[in-house]
Design a protein around this motif. Structure first.
Motif, mmCIF file in Angstrom:
data_model
loop_
_atom_site.group_PDB
_atom_site.id
_atom_site.type_symbol
_atom_site.label_atom_id
_atom_site.label_comp_id
_atom_site.label_asym_id
_atom_site.label_seq_id
_atom_site.Cartn_x
_atom_site.Cartn_y
_atom_site.Cartn_z
ATOM 1 N N ASN A 87 -6.203 0.627 -18.394
ATOM 2 C CA ASN A 87 -5.921 1.898 -19.054
ATOM 3 C C ASN A 87 -4.424 2.214 -19.087
ATOM 4 O OD1 ASN A 87 -8.646 3.484 -19.628
ATOM 5 N ND2 ASN A 87 -8.925 2.352 -17.723
ATOM 6 N N ASP A 88 -3.609 1.138 -19.026
ATOM 7 C CA ASP A 88 -2.151 1.253 -19.167
ATOM 8 C C ASP A 88 -1.515 2.148 -18.107
ATOM 9 O OD1 ASP A 88 -2.046 -0.440 -21.415
ATOM 10 O OD2 ASP A 88 -2.599 1.215 -22.734
ATOM 11 N N HIS A 89 -2.047 2.092 -16.889
ATOM 12 C CA HIS A 89 -1.444 2.792 -15.773
ATOM 13 C C HIS A 89 -0.996 1.765 -14.722
ATOM 14 C CE1 HIS A 89 -3.513 6.273 -17.530
ATOM 15 N NE2 HIS A 89 -2.705 7.034 -16.805
ATOM 16 N N GLU A 90 -0.274 2.249 -13.746
ATOM 17 C CA GLU A 90 0.140 1.418 -12.623
ATOM 18 C C GLU A 90 -0.460 1.991 -11.346
ATOM 19 O OE1 GLU A 90 1.721 -1.397 -12.937
ATOM 20 O OE2 GLU A 90 2.014 -1.143 -15.092
ATOM 21 N N MET A 91 -0.416 1.190 -10.269
ATOM 22 C CA MET A 91 -0.976 1.632 -9.005
ATOM 23 C C MET A 91 0.023 1.411 -7.883
ATOM 24 S SD MET A 91 -4.253 0.134 -6.931
ATOM 25 C CE MET A 91 -3.250 -1.227 -6.325
ATOM 26 N N LEU A 92 0.124 2.397 -6.990
ATOM 27 C CA LEU A 92 0.941 2.283 -5.790
ATOM 28 C C LEU A 92 0.009 2.403 -4.598
ATOM 29 C CD1 LEU A 92 3.689 2.169 -4.324
ATOM 30 C CD2 LEU A 92 3.773 4.673 -4.504
ATOM 31 N N MET A 93 -0.114 1.323 -3.825
ATOM 32 C CA MET A 93 -1.064 1.300 -2.720
ATOM 33 C C MET A 93 -0.352 1.444 -1.378
ATOM 34 S SD MET A 93 -2.678 -0.545 -0.107
ATOM 35 C CE MET A 93 -2.376 -2.296 -0.342
ATOM 36 N N ALA A 94 -0.989 2.159 -0.466
ATOM 37 C CA ALA A 94 -0.470 2.300 0.893
ATOM 38 C C ALA A 94 -1.647 2.331 1.857
ATOM 39 C CB ALA A 94 0.358 3.573 1.026
ATOM 40 N N THR A 95 -1.410 1.995 3.107
ATOM 41 C CA THR A 95 -2.462 2.023 4.117
ATOM 42 C C THR A 95 -2.015 2.829 5.316
ATOM 43 O OG1 THR A 95 -3.835 0.672 5.607
ATOM 44 C CG2 THR A 95 -1.631 -0.174 5.072
ATOM 45 N N THR A 96 -2.938 3.572 5.911
ATOM 46 C CA THR A 96 -2.622 4.360 7.107
ATOM 47 C C THR A 96 -2.847 3.556 8.378
ATOM 48 O OG1 THR A 96 -4.871 5.225 7.352
ATOM 49 C CG2 THR A 96 -3.365 6.452 5.926
ATOM 50 N N ASP A 97 -3.510 2.388 8.248
ATOM 51 C CA ASP A 97 -3.809 1.540 9.407
ATOM 52 C C ASP A 97 -4.545 2.320 10.493
ATOM 53 O OD1 ASP A 97 -3.854 -0.908 10.700
ATOM 54 O OD2 ASP A 97 -2.002 -0.509 11.805
ATOM 55 N N LEU A 98 -5.430 3.219 10.041
ATOM 56 C CA LEU A 98 -6.235 4.040 10.953
ATOM 57 C C LEU A 98 -5.362 4.847 11.909
ATOM 58 C CD1 LEU A 98 -9.086 1.497 11.794
ATOM 59 C CD2 LEU A 98 -9.202 3.432 10.238
ATOM 60 N N HIS A 99 -4.175 5.218 11.472
ATOM 61 C CA HIS A 99 -3.231 5.963 12.308
ATOM 62 C C HIS A 99 -2.805 7.222 11.556
ATOM 63 C CE1 HIS A 99 0.266 7.033 14.675
ATOM 64 N NE2 HIS A 99 -0.015 6.088 15.542
ATOM 65 N N ARG A 109 6.152 8.646 0.346
ATOM 66 C CA ARG A 109 6.340 7.527 -0.587
ATOM 67 C C ARG A 109 5.769 7.854 -1.959
ATOM 68 N NH1 ARG A 109 3.581 2.344 0.914
ATOM 69 N NH2 ARG A 109 4.518 1.711 -1.059
ATOM 70 N N MET A 110 4.582 8.450 -1.950
ATOM 71 C CA MET A 110 3.936 8.799 -3.213
ATOM 72 C C MET A 110 4.756 9.822 -3.995
ATOM 73 S SD MET A 110 1.129 6.995 -3.269
ATOM 74 C CE MET A 110 0.210 5.982 -2.101
ATOM 75 N N LEU A 111 5.315 10.781 -3.289
ATOM 76 C CA LEU A 111 6.103 11.819 -3.947
ATOM 77 C C LEU A 111 7.416 11.269 -4.494
ATOM 78 C CD1 LEU A 111 5.512 14.788 -1.471
ATOM 79 C CD2 LEU A 111 4.541 14.503 -3.753
ATOM 80 N N VAL A 112 8.050 10.373 -3.748
ATOM 81 C CA VAL A 112 9.299 9.765 -4.211
ATOM 82 C C VAL A 112 9.069 8.985 -5.496
ATOM 83 C CG1 VAL A 112 11.035 7.990 -3.679
ATOM 84 C CG2 VAL A 112 10.409 9.677 -1.947
ATOM 85 N N ARG A 113 7.927 8.307 -5.586
ATOM 86 C CA ARG A 113 7.598 7.539 -6.786
ATOM 87 C C ARG A 113 7.001 8.410 -7.896
ATOM 88 N NH1 ARG A 113 6.807 1.988 -6.101
ATOM 89 N NH2 ARG A 113 6.233 2.040 -8.314
ATOM 90 N N ARG A 114 6.849 9.688 -7.624
ATOM 91 C CA ARG A 114 6.332 10.648 -8.607
ATOM 92 C C ARG A 114 4.998 10.218 -9.220
ATOM 93 N NH1 ARG A 114 11.409 13.408 -11.827
ATOM 94 N NH2 ARG A 114 12.751 13.706 -10.021
ATOM 95 N N VAL A 115 4.051 9.870 -8.359
ATOM 96 C CA VAL A 115 2.739 9.461 -8.845
ATOM 97 C C VAL A 115 2.057 10.633 -9.544
ATOM 98 C CG1 VAL A 115 2.453 7.681 -7.072
ATOM 99 C CG2 VAL A 115 1.641 10.009 -6.626
#
Length: 342
Positions: A87-99, A109-115
């Motif tokens: 659908n012509d979008h991009e994805m930014l993935m992150a993990t909390t590592d259960l922490h 990070r999400m805000l800096v990339r303006r998701v």
């Protein structure tokens, strides 16, 4: 090469090229095709940062998962990325590592990339990180947290459908003493699944046994520790349902290590239906949570906020269903000494 060069080659204005890149429906189909052909031929990549500054949208959705080592999440990630890219979008993935301490950093990070929105599959999130998203008008879609608001939707997992099927299946096999190995204590999703387990038992007129219920950690180690405790009981369960397939694998490992067999001595049911569940021996009976359906639901929920990030959210539901394999079988009667009768 920039958009002015593309416009010159396509015989259109720079504004038209911009509209084509941003998916505007104000351009005639034949013009769109001509511009895209030029873009493909010269291998032009638009400056997404400039687009974000101009239109306030990055065309990127954030995805936050708790544990990349759990096979469920890479399988979900594959489906979600496929849908986003189609659908012509991009994805930014992150993990909390259960922490939980990693969540604030991840949100930053999400805000800096303006998701344009965030899909959150991590249940250990606290209230505080939400404030940054709300303040910056970034929509959020959570999993099985049960809250909706302006800019906030939730995807609920319908545990009832699969649990009812699982309990009926075990009852028909003659099981009355059924145990449960849950997820990490205190997580909303863990509470929902154990509640669904207890309710499903009662719906088929079976009695819940608190002594047969243990907490795990959604990992192999939790399944092993909990199953070791259950097998040490003088009067132990004849079947055990687990909060996810990885926990079931840990439980199966202990059962086999103690010289018992599955399902002759004890039946096991998992939850998720990861690819591994059909590979382990014996193949695992499990409650299937379809990864593609879940990913599509999250994407559609994010799209709900496309026109206005402060639109009131919705509650979405994804069903589960039982997949019967070889890890469940008839219950064996036990003698007065606790051994299994032949």
């Amino acid at each position: 090469m920039d958009m002015r060069d593309i416009a010159k080659l396509a015989g259109v204005s720079s504004a038209t090229v911009s509209r084509v890149i941003n998916g505007s429906n104000l351009v005639r189909p034949e013009t769109v095709e001509r511009v895209r052909k030029v873009i493909e031929e010269v291998k032009f990549f638009p400056n997404t940062s400039a687009t974000t500054l101009k239109y306030g949208r990055s065309g990127t959705y954030g995805l936050i998962i708790p544990d990349i080592t759990n096979p469920f999440f890479p399988e979900f990630l594959k489906c979600f990325e496929s849908i986003v890219v189609e659908n012509d979008h991009e994805m930014l993935m992150a993990t909390t590592d259960l922490h939980s301490g990693h969540m604030q950093q991840t949100i930053r990070r999400m805000l800096v990339r303006r998701v344009d929105g965030v899909a959150l599959l991590a249940s250990e999130i606290e209230t505080e990180p939400f404030e940054s998203l709300v303040h910056n008008r970034v929509p959020l879609v959570t999993m099985d947290r049960g809250h909706i608001a302006n800019g906030l939707s939730d995807v609920a997992i319908n545990n009832k459908s699969g649990m009812d099927q699982a309990m009926l299946h075990l009852k028909e096999l003659g099981h009355k003493k059924i145990g449960y190995i849950g997820g990490s204590a205190g997580l909303t999703i863990s509470e929902h699944r154990v509640e669904a387990f207890v309710r499903a038992l009662k719906r088929v007129d079976l009695v819940p046994h608190p002594e047969f219920m243990r907490h795990g950690n959604y990992r192999v180690t939790g399944g092993m520790a909990a199953m070791t405790e259950l097998l040490s009981l003088k009067d132990r369960p004849t079947a055990v349902l687990t909060a996810n397939d990885v926990t079931a694998v840990g439980a199966m490992r202990v059962i086999l290590k103690m010289g018992l067999t599955i399902p002759r001595d004890i039946s096991i049911i998992g939850f998720d239906d990861i690819e591994l569940s059909d590979i382990v021996h014996p193949p695992l009976t499990t409650l299937r949570l379809n990864r593609y359906d879940l990913a599509k639901t999250f994407y559609d929920a994010l799209q709900h906020f496309k026109a206005d990030s402060r639109t009131y959210g919705k509650r979405h539901v994804v069903k589960t269903n039982l997949v019967i394999r070889e890890s469940t079988g008839p219950a064996r009667k036990r003698t007065a000494t606790g051994s299994s009768a032949i």
